[in-house]
Design a protein around this motif. Structure first.
Motif, PDB file in Angstrom:
ATOM      1  N   TYR A  66       0.856  -1.113  -0.073  1.00 29.87           N
ATOM      2  CA  TYR A  66       0.107  -0.081  -0.075  1.00 29.87           C
ATOM      3  C   TYR A  66       0.853   1.236  -0.032  1.00 29.87           C
ATOM      4  CZ  TYR A  66      -2.562   3.830   1.968  1.00 29.87           C
ATOM      5  OH  TYR A  66      -3.418   5.119   2.131  1.00 29.87           O
ATOM      6  N   ALA A  67       0.616   2.124  -0.956  1.00 37.00           N
ATOM      7  CA  ALA A  67       1.575   3.473  -0.987  1.00 37.00           C
ATOM      8  C   ALA A  67       0.522   4.577  -1.275  1.00 37.00           C
ATOM      9  CB  ALA A  67       2.413   3.400  -2.098  1.00 37.00           C
ATOM     10  N   ASN A  68       0.697   5.579  -0.290  1.00 30.27           N
ATOM     11  CA  ASN A  68       0.192   6.764  -0.665  1.00 30.27           C
ATOM     12  C   ASN A  68       1.111   7.874  -0.901  1.00 30.27           C
ATOM     13  OD1 ASN A  68       1.412   7.678   1.601  1.00 30.27           O
ATOM     14  ND2 ASN A  68      -0.734   7.434   2.785  1.00 30.27           N
ATOM     15  N   LYS A  69       0.884   9.125  -0.810  1.00 30.36           N
ATOM     16  CA  LYS A  69       1.919  10.331  -1.320  1.00 30.36           C
ATOM     17  C   LYS A  69       3.311  10.233  -0.386  1.00 30.36           C
ATOM     18  CE  LYS A  69       1.914  15.105  -2.085  1.00 30.36           C
ATOM     19  NZ  LYS A  69       1.246  16.575  -1.778  1.00 30.36           N
ATOM     20  N   TYR A  70       3.288   9.664   0.586  1.00 28.44           N
ATOM     21  CA  TYR A  70       4.480   9.892   1.457  1.00 28.44           C
ATOM     22  C   TYR A  70       4.887   8.355   2.209  1.00 28.44           C
ATOM     23  CZ  TYR A  70       4.326  14.766   1.227  1.00 28.44           C
ATOM     24  OH  TYR A  70       4.028  16.036   0.686  1.00 28.44           O
TER      25      TYR A  70
END
Length: 175
Positions: A143-147
């Motif tokens: 899982y990855a978001n902006k940071y």
């Protein structure tokens, strides 16, 4: 040995099929103008890793890594990863430290945040008179978001006598 290789082939095949599902979705510019103007980006991430070796000679693994990522599209990226991993052993076997050098492919398969990743490369032993270099391969999900990037992976270490199941927590940003 043959069962272990069949399991690895099945795991890799499953991850490739999941990744292919992400490519099968048709995207047209008329539905989302932001896709037409997508700028390909570079990202850099710094992570810590903790793992459980599959061999009884090693107790646990701990390491850090740097991942360079190039976004091909909004759903696909190329990766280069290096760092250091230390496998802590029982008293009768020396610990093993190695530097991984891997190239990979990441495909976002759900809501542009959940992904599958496959990496291949080499592991260079650097501690306790180990002089081996091994082929490494690591399929994973994450899982990855902006940071933030959180992932789990299976890492095959062909010539080191063990593999590992590892968790990675990383901080990343656009360059």
């Amino acid at each position: 040995m043959k069962t272990k290789m069949n399991f690895k082939a099945l795991l890799l095949g499953t991850l490739l099929l999941l990744g292919a599902n992400g490519f099968a979705q048709k995207i047209t510019g008329t539905e989302n103008p932001a896709i037409d103007n997508y700028d390909q980006n570079f990202r850099l991430g710094f992570g810590i890793n903790a793992g459980l070796p599959t061999d009884s000679d090693f107790n646990f693994a701990l390491g850090g890594d740097i991942r360079f990522q190039y976004d091909l599209t909004m759903k696909t990226s190329l990766t280069l990863t290096t760092g250091y991993t230390h496998l802590f052993a029982d008293e009768n076997i020396p610990d093993l430290g190695f530097i991984p050098a891997k190239a990979g492919f990441k495909a976002f398969v759900w809501e542009d945040q959940f992904y599958v990743l496959g990496e291949v490369g080499a592991g260079f032993a650097v501690t306790n008179n180990y002089d081996q270099t091994t082929f490494l391969w690591s399929p994973g999900i994450g899982y990855a978001n902006k940071y933030i990037d959180i992932s789990a992976r299976y890492e095959g270490l062909n010539d080191f006598g063990t593999d590992q199941i590892a968790l990675r927590i990383a901080y990343g940003f656009k360059l």
